[in-house]
Design a protein around this motif. Structure first.
Motif, PDB file in Angstrom:
ATOM      1  N   MET A 108      29.465  53.080  33.239  1.00 52.09           N
ATOM      2  CA  MET A 108      30.205  51.818  33.247  1.00 52.09           C
ATOM      3  C   MET A 108      31.704  52.071  33.158  1.00 52.09           C
ATOM      4  N   GLU A 109      32.118  53.066  32.391  1.00 50.75           N
ATOM      5  CA  GLU A 109      33.544  53.393  32.331  1.00 50.75           C
ATOM      6  C   GLU A 109      34.005  53.925  33.686  1.00 50.75           C
ATOM      7  N   GLY A 110      33.168  54.699  34.357  1.00 52.91           N
ATOM      8  CA  GLY A 110      33.482  55.161  35.706  1.00 52.91           C
ATOM      9  C   GLY A 110      33.611  53.997  36.681  1.00 52.91           C
ATOM     10  N   VAL A 111      32.745  53.002  36.545  1.00 56.21           N
ATOM     11  CA  VAL A 111      32.813  51.810  37.398  1.00 56.21           C
ATOM     12  C   VAL A 111      34.119  51.061  37.130  1.00 56.21           C
ATOM     13  N   ARG A 112      34.479  50.929  35.866  1.00 57.66           N
ATOM     14  CA  ARG A 112      35.764  50.292  35.531  1.00 57.66           C
ATOM     15  C   ARG A 112      36.927  51.071  36.140  1.00 57.66           C
ATOM     16  N   ASP A 113      36.874  52.398  36.030  1.00 58.56           N
ATOM     17  CA  ASP A 113      37.926  53.237  36.620  1.00 58.56           C
ATOM     18  C   ASP A 113      38.014  53.019  38.129  1.00 58.56           C
ATOM     19  N   LEU A 114      36.866  52.922  38.784  1.00 56.35           N
ATOM     20  CA  LEU A 114      36.839  52.689  40.219  1.00 56.35           C
ATOM     21  C   LEU A 114      37.476  51.339  40.556  1.00 56.35           C
ATOM     22  N   ALA A 115      37.119  50.303  39.805  1.00 60.02           N
ATOM     23  CA  ALA A 115      37.697  48.979  40.038  1.00 60.02           C
ATOM     24  C   ALA A 115      39.221  49.039  39.897  1.00 60.02           C
ATOM     25  N   ARG A 116      39.695  49.682  38.846  1.00 57.49           N
ATOM     26  CA  ARG A 116      41.142  49.816  38.654  1.00 57.49           C
ATOM     27  C   ARG A 116      41.783  50.539  39.830  1.00 57.49           C
ATOM     28  N   ALA A 117      41.168  51.636  40.263  1.00 61.84           N
ATOM     29  CA  ALA A 117      41.716  52.431  41.368  1.00 61.84           C
ATOM     30  C   ALA A 117      41.779  51.611  42.658  1.00 61.84           C
ATOM     31  N   LEU A 118      40.849  50.663  42.819  1.00 65.10           N
ATOM     32  CA  LEU A 118      40.824  49.815  44.008  1.00 65.10           C
ATOM     33  C   LEU A 118      41.696  48.569  43.853  1.00 65.10           C
ATOM     34  N   GLY A 119      42.326  48.423  42.683  1.00 63.82           N
ATOM     35  CA  GLY A 119      43.174  47.263  42.438  1.00 63.82           C
ATOM     36  C   GLY A 119      42.396  45.999  42.142  1.00 63.82           C
ATOM     37  N   LEU A 120      41.169  46.146  41.657  1.00 60.54           N
ATOM     38  CA  LEU A 120      40.313  44.999  41.354  1.00 60.54           C
ATOM     39  C   LEU A 120      40.257  44.808  39.843  1.00 60.54           C
ATOM     40  N   ASP A 121      40.248  43.544  39.398  1.00 61.31           N
ATOM     41  CA  ASP A 121      40.298  43.300  37.955  1.00 61.31           C
ATOM     42  C   ASP A 121      38.995  42.761  37.368  1.00 61.31           C
ATOM     43  N   GLN A 122      37.920  42.815  38.161  1.00 66.26           N
ATOM     44  CA  GLN A 122      36.634  42.354  37.630  1.00 66.26           C
ATOM     45  C   GLN A 122      35.490  43.095  38.300  1.00 66.26           C
ATOM     46  N   VAL A 123      34.445  43.343  37.505  1.00 68.26           N
ATOM     47  CA  VAL A 123      33.197  43.916  38.011  1.00 68.26           C
ATOM     48  C   VAL A 123      32.114  42.873  37.765  1.00 68.26           C
ATOM     49  N   GLN A 124      31.260  42.636  38.748  1.00 67.44           N
ATOM     50  CA  GLN A 124      30.134  41.720  38.590  1.00 67.44           C
ATOM     51  C   GLN A 124      28.852  42.442  38.980  1.00 67.44           C
ATOM     52  N   TRP A 125      27.740  42.057  38.349  1.00 66.10           N
ATOM     53  CA  TRP A 125      26.438  42.628  38.658  1.00 66.10           C
ATOM     54  C   TRP A 125      25.363  41.704  38.133  1.00 66.10           C
ATOM     55  N   GLN A 126      24.134  42.062  38.394  1.00 67.90           N
ATOM     56  CA  GLN A 126      22.999  41.300  37.876  1.00 67.90           C
ATOM     57  C   GLN A 126      21.933  42.262  37.404  1.00 67.90           C
ATOM     58  N   THR A 127      21.042  41.743  36.592  1.00 68.07           N
ATOM     59  CA  THR A 127      19.906  42.524  36.126  1.00 68.07           C
ATOM     60  C   THR A 127      18.725  41.573  35.992  1.00 68.07           C
ATOM     61  N   PRO A 128      17.507  42.069  36.159  1.00 66.95           N
ATOM     62  CA  PRO A 128      16.354  41.176  36.011  1.00 66.95           C
ATOM     63  C   PRO A 128      16.316  40.561  34.604  1.00 66.95           C
ATOM     64  N   ASP A 129      15.896  39.308  34.496  1.00 68.28           N
ATOM     65  CA  ASP A 129      15.888  38.635  33.199  1.00 68.28           C
ATOM     66  C   ASP A 129      14.876  39.235  32.223  1.00 68.28           C
ATOM     67  N   TRP A 130      13.947  40.034  32.711  1.00 70.57           N
ATOM     68  CA  TRP A 130      12.975  40.671  31.823  1.00 70.57           C
ATOM     69  C   TRP A 130      13.477  42.025  31.289  1.00 70.57           C
ATOM     70  N   ASN A 131      14.574  42.532  31.797  1.00 73.88           N
ATOM     71  CA  ASN A 131      15.070  43.854  31.413  1.00 73.88           C
ATOM     72  C   ASN A 131      15.909  43.747  30.135  1.00 73.88           C
ATOM     73  N   GLU A 132      15.227  43.584  29.018  1.00 71.80           N
ATOM     74  CA  GLU A 132      15.888  43.345  27.741  1.00 71.80           C
ATOM     75  C   GLU A 132      16.790  44.502  27.315  1.00 71.80           C
ATOM     76  N   GLY A 133      16.381  45.727  27.615  1.00 70.31           N
ATOM     77  CA  GLY A 133      17.217  46.883  27.260  1.00 70.31           C
ATOM     78  C   GLY A 133      18.551  46.839  27.983  1.00 70.31           C
ATOM     79  N   ALA A 134      18.530  46.532  29.270  1.00 72.57           N
ATOM     80  CA  ALA A 134      19.771  46.439  30.040  1.00 72.57           C
ATOM     81  C   ALA A 134      20.625  45.278  29.535  1.00 72.57           C
TER      82      ALA A 134
END
Length: 162
Positions: A108-134
């Motif tokens: 996740m920190e790598g994803v944040r770094d990638l967003a910063r490098a691309l000049g983007l200020d937000q990351v969005q994603w989804q996960t299944p509603d049953w995936n309680e650990g995630a």
């Protein structure tokens, strides 16, 4: 990209990583109880990842012994209502034996770094509603959930007309 303690490395995927990446994708598909993916996934995915003008980025989590144990796949998207681009994280997956060792946070920190490098200020994603650990993991990161259903519509290929 990001480096965590104990020499865990987060790095961009390289061509030689494709076989392991495809293994992880198939594990991820099974974990999420999804339909199997095409057997030619590597042949279809490779050109999308490694083309000179690729707009898809895959980060890999490499353990101290050099094993690729997880991945995050991202692409830039546009949020119409916000009138801005963001980084869409399509997938984040860690092999079962790699969970609980900080690799997810490193990815996740790598994803944040990638967003910063691309000049983007937000990351969005989804996960299944049953995936309680995630869900617990993402909540611990300070992410906020937005309830929504995701749909897919298959479109038949149109016949080619010259």
């Amino acid at each position: 990209m990001a480096v965590m303690e104990h020499t865990t490395v987060i790095r961009r995927a390289r061509v030689g990583d494709l076989p392991r990446l495809v293994e992880l994708v198939h594990e991820h598909v099974a974990y999420e109880r999804s339909a199997p993916r095409p057997p030619d996934l590597a042949e279809r995915l490779g050109p999308q990842l490694f083309a000179e003008d690729a707009r898809l980025w895959v980060l890999l989590a490499e353990t101290p012994d050099g094993t690729v144990a997880g991945y995050a796949a991202c692409s830039a998207e546009f949020a119409f209502w916000d009138a801005r681009h963001y980084l869409h994280m399509d997938c984040l997956y860690l092999a079962e034996e790699a969970r609980g060792h900080g690799l997810g946070a490193a990815l996740m920190e790598g994803v944040r770094d990638l967003a910063r490098a691309l000049g983007l200020d937000q990351v969005q994603w989804q996960t299944p509603d049953w995936n309680e650990g995630a869900i617990r993991f993402y909540d611990r990161l300070g992410a906020t959930g937005r309830p929504k259903l995701r749909y897919a519509l298959t479109v038949e290929a149109a016949p080619f007309t010259p």
